[in-house]
Design a protein around this motif. Structure first.
Motif, PDB file in Angstrom:
ATOM      1  N   GLY A 111       0.850  -1.187   0.205  1.00 29.57           N
ATOM      2  CA  GLY A 111      -0.005  -0.066  -0.030  1.00 29.57           C
ATOM      3  C   GLY A 111       0.914   1.277   0.017  1.00 29.57           C
ATOM      4  O   GLY A 111       2.022   1.103   0.257  1.00 29.57           O
ATOM      5  N   ILE A 112       0.075   2.503  -0.023  1.00 34.25           N
ATOM      6  CA  ILE A 112       0.744   3.633  -0.222  1.00 34.25           C
ATOM      7  C   ILE A 112       1.595   4.046   0.943  1.00 34.25           C
ATOM      8  O   ILE A 112       2.597   4.646   0.962  1.00 34.25           O
ATOM      9  N   LEU A 113       0.977   4.103   2.100  1.00 34.46           N
ATOM     10  CA  LEU A 113       1.359   4.419   3.317  1.00 34.46           C
ATOM     11  C   LEU A 113       2.571   3.623   3.666  1.00 34.46           C
ATOM     12  O   LEU A 113       3.630   4.350   3.965  1.00 34.46           O
ATOM     13  N   PRO A 114       2.569   2.317   3.582  1.00 29.42           N
ATOM     14  CA  PRO A 114       3.810   1.705   3.907  1.00 29.42           C
ATOM     15  C   PRO A 114       5.142   2.051   3.076  1.00 29.42           C
ATOM     16  O   PRO A 114       5.849   1.874   3.345  1.00 29.42           O
ATOM     17  N   ALA A 115       4.438   2.227   1.686  1.00 27.72           N
ATOM     18  CA  ALA A 115       5.704   2.610   0.916  1.00 27.72           C
ATOM     19  C   ALA A 115       6.258   3.838   1.154  1.00 27.72           C
ATOM     20  O   ALA A 115       7.597   4.149   1.232  1.00 27.72           O
ATOM     21  N   CYS A 116       5.347   4.907   1.684  1.00 26.43           N
ATOM     22  CA  CYS A 116       6.053   6.335   2.239  1.00 26.43           C
ATOM     23  C   CYS A 116       6.703   5.929   3.334  1.00 26.43           C
ATOM     24  O   CYS A 116       7.825   6.582   3.548  1.00 26.43           O
ATOM     25  N   ILE A 117       6.475   4.850   4.391  1.00 31.07           N
ATOM     26  CA  ILE A 117       7.168   4.791   5.170  1.00 31.07           C
ATOM     27  C   ILE A 117       8.430   4.237   5.264  1.00 31.07           C
ATOM     28  O   ILE A 117       9.351   4.762   5.616  1.00 31.07           O
ATOM     29  N   CYS A 118       8.478   3.030   4.110  1.00 32.83           N
ATOM     30  CA  CYS A 118       9.675   2.503   3.841  1.00 32.83           C
ATOM     31  C   CYS A 118      10.620   3.839   3.193  1.00 32.83           C
ATOM     32  O   CYS A 118      11.776   3.523   3.274  1.00 32.83           O
ATOM     33  N   THR A 124      10.240  -0.231  -0.928  1.00 31.38           N
ATOM     34  CA  THR A 124       9.225   0.871  -1.563  1.00 31.38           C
ATOM     35  C   THR A 124       8.552   0.628  -2.482  1.00 31.38           C
ATOM     36  O   THR A 124       7.446   0.607  -2.768  1.00 31.38           O
ATOM     37  N   GLY A 125       9.260  -0.066  -3.558  1.00 32.20           N
ATOM     38  CA  GLY A 125       8.613  -0.560  -4.735  1.00 32.20           C
ATOM     39  C   GLY A 125       7.902  -1.565  -4.558  1.00 32.20           C
ATOM     40  O   GLY A 125       6.752  -1.751  -5.175  1.00 32.20           O
ATOM     41  N   THR A 126       8.332  -2.704  -3.543  1.00 31.66           N
ATOM     42  CA  THR A 126       7.191  -3.738  -3.289  1.00 31.66           C
ATOM     43  C   THR A 126       5.950  -3.312  -2.828  1.00 31.66           C
ATOM     44  O   THR A 126       4.832  -3.737  -3.405  1.00 31.66           O
TER      45      THR A 126
END
Length: 257
Positions: free
Chosen positions: A138-145, A206-208
């Motif tokens: 998801g977008i939020l975990p991507a931003c966190i990563c 982030t890509g994942t």
């Protein structure tokens, strides 16, 4: 971080409406850029050709644009691999072979824990996270990563970057030779290409995380219409080109420079 939806498992880049060529194209662009970068490096540092523009911030940005792209796309491809752990193990074996060859050749500093090692390690870690359903999605975990990537970007230099504040990492982590692979280079560590697990795992993830949503909901139609045969070919053979391009560049520079 959210768990990955089980529907995102074991999909193929040839599924849905056809092969998603944008990944091949992006990887192909990065490969071309990599070859040009290493060509400039060989000319400037091995053949001592004057390239005053190939230095400093410009060189750092160019290098980062290549490696970050490779790692981001590799993270995206996590969902398309049948077995990330097996693939990661093969990449680690290849990285060890590269270390042996670059040590024996002694043309430049041997490559320890380079980009292939990093992608292999990230592949194994992502495979384990996928197995226990903790792969970020998801977008939020991507931003966190991505934020974690920026925070830990200078770990190899001994600091964490927290906005306008820099936090020093305990020096004891850098006094052992056994943590160089993780991101804490030992006192005598040298490498011609250094991409440790920290911070680059976070770029990979982030890509994942970002790709999980399109896999679940479908890609926009324009993604499937993109086509550039030369770059797609290069992108599909990126690993082979990575392995052979530097020896070929060295031969060319020795013959013509």
């Amino acid at each position: 971080m959210h768990q990955t939806d089980t529907s995102a498992k074991d999909v193929s880049t040839d599924s849905y409406h056809g092969r998603i060529r944008i990944f091949d194209i992006a990887r192909g662009i990065a490969v071309v850029s990599m070859v040009l970068f290493h060509g400039c490096y060989d000319l400037a540092y091995l053949s001592h050709v004057s390239l005053p523009w190939f230095s400093g911030l410009f060189q750092d940005i160019w290098r980062a644009s290549i490696s970050w792209t490779f790692l981001f796309i590799a993270g995206c491809m996590c969902y398309y691999s049948h077995n990330n752990i097996v693939r990661g193990t093969k990449l680690l074996a290849l990285s060890f072979g590269i270390y042996i060859v670059t040590t024996i050749a002694a043309v430049d500093t041997p490559i320890s824990f380079g980009i292939i090692f990093c992608m292999g390690s990230c592949g194994i870690i992502s495979g384990l996270l996928k197995h226990v359903r903790l792969l970020p999605s998801g977008i939020l975990p991507a931003c966190i990563c991505f934020c974690l990537f920026l925070i830990t970007y200078n770990v190899s230099h001994g600091t964490l970057e927290l906005g306008f504040t820099t936090v020093d990492i305990p020096r004891m982590l850098y006094e052992t030779p056994w943590l160089s692979w993780l991101g804490f280079p030992g006192p005598h560590f040298l490498s011609g290409d250094y991409y440790p697990v920290i911070p680059y795992l976070f770029m990979y993830l982030t890509g994942t995380a970002l790709l999980s949503r399109p896999i679940e909901q479908g890609f926009p139609a324009w993604v499937y219409s993109l086509h550039c045969a030369p770059l797609e070919f290069i992108g599909r053979h990126a690993l082979l080109i990575y392995v052979v391009h530097q020896p070929l560049l060295l031969v060319l520079t020795s013959l013509f420079v």
